[in-house]
Design a protein around this motif. Structure first.
Motif, PDB file in Angstrom:
ATOM      1  N   LEU A  85     -11.670 -39.762   2.324  1.00 16.79           N
ATOM      2  CA  LEU A  85     -10.988 -39.554   1.051  1.00 16.79           C
ATOM      3  C   LEU A  85      -9.810 -38.588   1.175  1.00 16.79           C
ATOM      4  O   LEU A  85      -9.202 -38.208   0.177  1.00 16.79           O
ATOM      5  N   GLY A  86      -9.504 -38.172   2.410  1.00 15.36           N
ATOM      6  CA  GLY A  86      -8.344 -37.328   2.651  1.00 15.36           C
ATOM      7  C   GLY A  86      -8.583 -35.856   2.397  1.00 15.36           C
ATOM      8  O   GLY A  86      -7.628 -35.104   2.140  1.00 15.36           O
ATOM      9  N   GLU A  87      -9.834 -35.424   2.485  1.00 15.22           N
ATOM     10  CA  GLU A  87     -10.171 -34.028   2.225  1.00 15.22           C
ATOM     11  C   GLU A  87     -10.853 -33.406   3.436  1.00 15.22           C
ATOM     12  O   GLU A  87     -11.287 -34.104   4.353  1.00 15.22           O
ATOM     13  N   ASP A  88     -10.946 -32.106   3.433  1.00 16.51           N
ATOM     14  CA  ASP A  88     -11.453 -31.352   4.580  1.00 16.51           C
ATOM     15  C   ASP A  88     -12.943 -31.079   4.415  1.00 16.51           C
ATOM     16  O   ASP A  88     -13.339 -30.354   3.489  1.00 16.51           O
ATOM     17  N   PRO A  89     -13.811 -31.632   5.277  1.00 13.62           N
ATOM     18  CA  PRO A  89     -15.245 -31.355   5.161  1.00 13.62           C
ATOM     19  C   PRO A  89     -15.586 -29.884   5.341  1.00 13.62           C
ATOM     20  O   PRO A  89     -16.637 -29.430   4.898  1.00 13.62           O
ATOM     21  N   GLY A  90     -14.667 -29.124   5.958  1.00 12.88           N
ATOM     22  CA  GLY A  90     -14.876 -27.695   6.093  1.00 12.88           C
ATOM     23  C   GLY A  90     -14.819 -26.959   4.764  1.00 12.88           C
ATOM     24  O   GLY A  90     -15.282 -25.819   4.662  1.00 12.88           O
ATOM     25  N   GLN A  91     -14.263 -27.593   3.727  1.00 14.59           N
ATOM     26  CA  GLN A  91     -14.280 -27.005   2.391  1.00 14.59           C
ATOM     27  C   GLN A  91     -15.632 -27.203   1.720  1.00 14.59           C
ATOM     28  O   GLN A  91     -15.984 -26.459   0.803  1.00 14.59           O
ATOM     29  N   LEU A  92     -16.375 -28.193   2.169  1.00  7.29           N
ATOM     30  CA  LEU A  92     -17.719 -28.460   1.635  1.00  7.29           C
ATOM     31  C   LEU A  92     -18.780 -27.707   2.412  1.00  7.29           C
ATOM     32  O   LEU A  92     -19.684 -27.094   1.823  1.00  7.29           O
ATOM     33  N   ILE A  93     -18.664 -27.737   3.741  1.00  2.00           N
ATOM     34  CA  ILE A  93     -19.666 -27.132   4.618  1.00  2.00           C
ATOM     35  C   ILE A  93     -18.964 -26.154   5.542  1.00  2.00           C
ATOM     36  O   ILE A  93     -18.195 -26.560   6.426  1.00  2.00           O
ATOM     37  N   ARG A  94     -19.197 -24.876   5.353  1.00  2.00           N
ATOM     38  CA  ARG A  94     -18.595 -23.821   6.171  1.00  2.00           C
ATOM     39  C   ARG A  94     -19.577 -23.466   7.287  1.00  2.00           C
ATOM     40  O   ARG A  94     -20.728 -23.107   7.013  1.00  2.00           O
ATOM     41  N   GLU A  95     -19.131 -23.574   8.519  1.00  2.00           N
ATOM     42  CA  GLU A  95     -19.997 -23.309   9.664  1.00  2.00           C
ATOM     43  C   GLU A  95     -19.621 -21.985  10.327  1.00  2.00           C
ATOM     44  O   GLU A  95     -18.447 -21.731  10.587  1.00  2.00           O
ATOM     45  N   TYR A  96     -20.637 -21.152  10.582  1.00  2.00           N
ATOM     46  CA  TYR A  96     -20.430 -19.835  11.166  1.00  2.00           C
ATOM     47  C   TYR A  96     -21.390 -19.631  12.337  1.00  2.00           C
ATOM     48  O   TYR A  96     -22.425 -20.306  12.441  1.00  2.00           O
ATOM     49  N   MET A  97     -21.033 -18.672  13.186  1.00  2.00           N
ATOM     50  CA  MET A  97     -21.951 -18.217  14.228  1.00  2.00           C
ATOM     51  C   MET A  97     -22.605 -16.922  13.757  1.00  2.00           C
ATOM     52  O   MET A  97     -21.975 -16.106  13.072  1.00  2.00           O
ATOM     53  N   ASP A  98     -23.852 -16.699  14.149  1.00  2.00           N
ATOM     54  CA  ASP A  98     -24.576 -15.534  13.650  1.00  2.00           C
ATOM     55  C   ASP A  98     -24.011 -14.211  14.164  1.00  2.00           C
ATOM     56  O   ASP A  98     -24.335 -13.143  13.652  1.00  2.00           O
ATOM     57  N   ILE A  99     -23.117 -14.269  15.174  1.00  2.00           N
ATOM     58  CA  ILE A  99     -22.531 -13.041  15.708  1.00  2.00           C
ATOM     59  C   ILE A  99     -21.305 -12.591  14.906  1.00  2.00           C
ATOM     60  O   ILE A  99     -20.753 -11.521  15.156  1.00  2.00           O
ATOM     61  N   GLU A 100     -20.879 -13.416  13.926  1.00  2.00           N
ATOM     62  CA  GLU A 100     -19.632 -13.117  13.226  1.00  2.00           C
ATOM     63  C   GLU A 100     -19.780 -12.026  12.163  1.00  2.00           C
ATOM     64  O   GLU A 100     -18.799 -11.409  11.751  1.00  2.00           O
ATOM     65  N   GLY A 101     -20.979 -11.786  11.685  1.00  2.00           N
ATOM     66  CA  GLY A 101     -21.272 -10.664  10.798  1.00  2.00           C
ATOM     67  C   GLY A 101     -20.364 -10.551   9.598  1.00  2.00           C
ATOM     68  O   GLY A 101     -20.341 -11.411   8.721  1.00  2.00           O
ATOM     69  N   ASP A 102     -19.604  -9.464   9.547  1.00  2.00           N
ATOM     70  CA  ASP A 102     -18.750  -9.175   8.387  1.00  2.00           C
ATOM     71  C   ASP A 102     -17.693 -10.253   8.159  1.00  2.00           C
ATOM     72  O   ASP A 102     -17.232 -10.439   7.024  1.00  2.00           O
ATOM     73  N   ASP A 103     -17.306 -10.955   9.206  1.00  2.00           N
ATOM     74  CA  ASP A 103     -16.319 -12.032   9.047  1.00  2.00           C
ATOM     75  C   ASP A 103     -16.853 -13.125   8.127  1.00  2.00           C
ATOM     76  O   ASP A 103     -16.091 -13.775   7.409  1.00  2.00           O
ATOM     77  N   ILE A 104     -18.154 -13.357   8.162  1.00  2.00           N
ATOM     78  CA  ILE A 104     -18.766 -14.367   7.298  1.00  2.00           C
ATOM     79  C   ILE A 104     -18.598 -13.969   5.840  1.00  2.00           C
ATOM     80  O   ILE A 104     -18.173 -14.770   5.002  1.00  2.00           O
ATOM     81  N   LEU A 105     -18.899 -12.720   5.529  1.00  2.00           N
ATOM     82  CA  LEU A 105     -18.787 -12.251   4.150  1.00  2.00           C
ATOM     83  C   LEU A 105     -17.346 -12.302   3.664  1.00  2.00           C
ATOM     84  O   LEU A 105     -17.077 -12.681   2.515  1.00  2.00           O
ATOM     85  N   ARG A 106     -16.413 -11.942   4.515  1.00  2.00           N
ATOM     86  CA  ARG A 106     -15.005 -11.983   4.121  1.00  2.00           C
ATOM     87  C   ARG A 106     -14.564 -13.418   3.839  1.00  2.00           C
ATOM     88  O   ARG A 106     -13.805 -13.676   2.898  1.00  2.00           O
ATOM     89  N   ASP A 107     -15.014 -14.349   4.670  1.00  2.00           N
ATOM     90  CA  ASP A 107     -14.645 -15.740   4.455  1.00  2.00           C
ATOM     91  C   ASP A 107     -15.249 -16.264   3.155  1.00  2.00           C
ATOM     92  O   ASP A 107     -14.592 -16.999   2.414  1.00  2.00           O
ATOM     93  N   MET A 108     -16.475 -15.889   2.863  1.00  3.16           N
ATOM     94  CA  MET A 108     -17.125 -16.316   1.620  1.00  3.16           C
ATOM     95  C   MET A 108     -16.360 -15.816   0.398  1.00  3.16           C
ATOM     96  O   MET A 108     -16.272 -16.501  -0.616  1.00  3.16           O
ATOM     97  N   GLN A 109     -15.813 -14.632   0.498  1.00  3.75           N
ATOM     98  CA  GLN A 109     -15.079 -14.054  -0.620  1.00  3.75           C
ATOM     99  C   GLN A 109     -13.732 -14.750  -0.839  1.00  3.75           C
ATOM    100  O   GLN A 109     -13.178 -14.695  -1.933  1.00  3.75           O
TER     101      GLN A 109
END
Length: 223
Positions: A106-130
């Motif tokens: 449909l021409g959209e980014d699945p990364g906007q629906l499902i965000r994938e992170y590594m458990d070592i990213e820590g604070d980066d995960i929270l910043r991305d969520m915000q």
């Protein structure tokens, strides 16, 4: 929760409360059973069972349409199509792949629906969520097996509202339920994905379809 439904709907629709505040006021809603029940109160439709059954029934038709896509778009679909074709015995893997491929088609980014992170990213995960309004999040263990996730959940306005969900596709179904329960607008980055999910997959409030979604619906209907 059923006895306070009308009061809660009035608060959501008229008050537009912040998610963190609303979660504190109605903690029982922010569980898997609570979201399923609230969605059914609003729509009369069982959320997860309907979502999964119809997704499974549409998967062969969607796969056939996706496979015929040519050009650059077809090349972008290839990775997920390969997963779809190989995951004959893993329902979770197949469902996740078809949802991601649907976004791409449909021409959209699945990364906007499902965000994938590594458990070592820590604070980066929270910043991305915000920085993102809402999504399913998946946290992978470093060196872990594919689809063996450390956590799957949903966040909204930088707040994790559901965690320890059993699968990605279950989280996608529940995110639809969250949108209805909190009377939210669909994210503009996924407007065609949600239009298809609501009007074609879940068969709710059909009405007029955009040309993009109507084209896909017509293709799967003639197969």
């Amino acid at each position: 929760m059923s006895r306070t439904f009308s009061y809660r709907r009035k608060e959501v629709v008229q008050g537009n409360p912040a998610v963190e505040e609303f979660k504190a006021r109605w903690p029982a809603l922010f569980h898997i059973d609570g979201i399923n029940a609230e969605f059914q109160r609003i729509t009369t439709i069982p959320l997860e069972t309907t979502f999964m059954a119809r997704l499974d029934s549409y998967t062969p038709l969607l796969t056939s349409v996706f496979a015929k896509k040519g050009g650059v778009s077809g090349q972008n679909l290839a990775k997920h199509l390969e997963i779809l074709q190989k995951a004959t015995s893993d329902a979770n893997c197949k469902r996740e792949a078809v949802l991601k491929t649907l976004c791409l088609y449909l021409g959209e980014d699945p990364g906007q629906l499902i965000r994938e992170y590594m458990d070592i990213e820590g604070d980066d995960i929270l910043r991305d969520m915000q920085r993102n309004s809402m999504a399913v999040y998946v946290i992978n263990k470093e060196g872990g097996e594919p689809w063996n996730f450390d956590d799957i959940g949903i966040y909204l306005e930088g707040v994790i509202i559901l965690d320890n969900i059993g699968s990605v596709e279950q989280a996608c179904a529940l995110l639809l339920g969250v949108i209805y329960a909190l009377n939210l607008s669909y994210p503009k980055e996924l407007k065609y994905y949600y239009e298809f999910i609501q009007k074609v997959l879940m068969q709710m409030e059909g009405g007029k379809l955009s040309a993009r979604v109507l084209g896909l619906k017509n293709k799967i209907c003639v197969l």
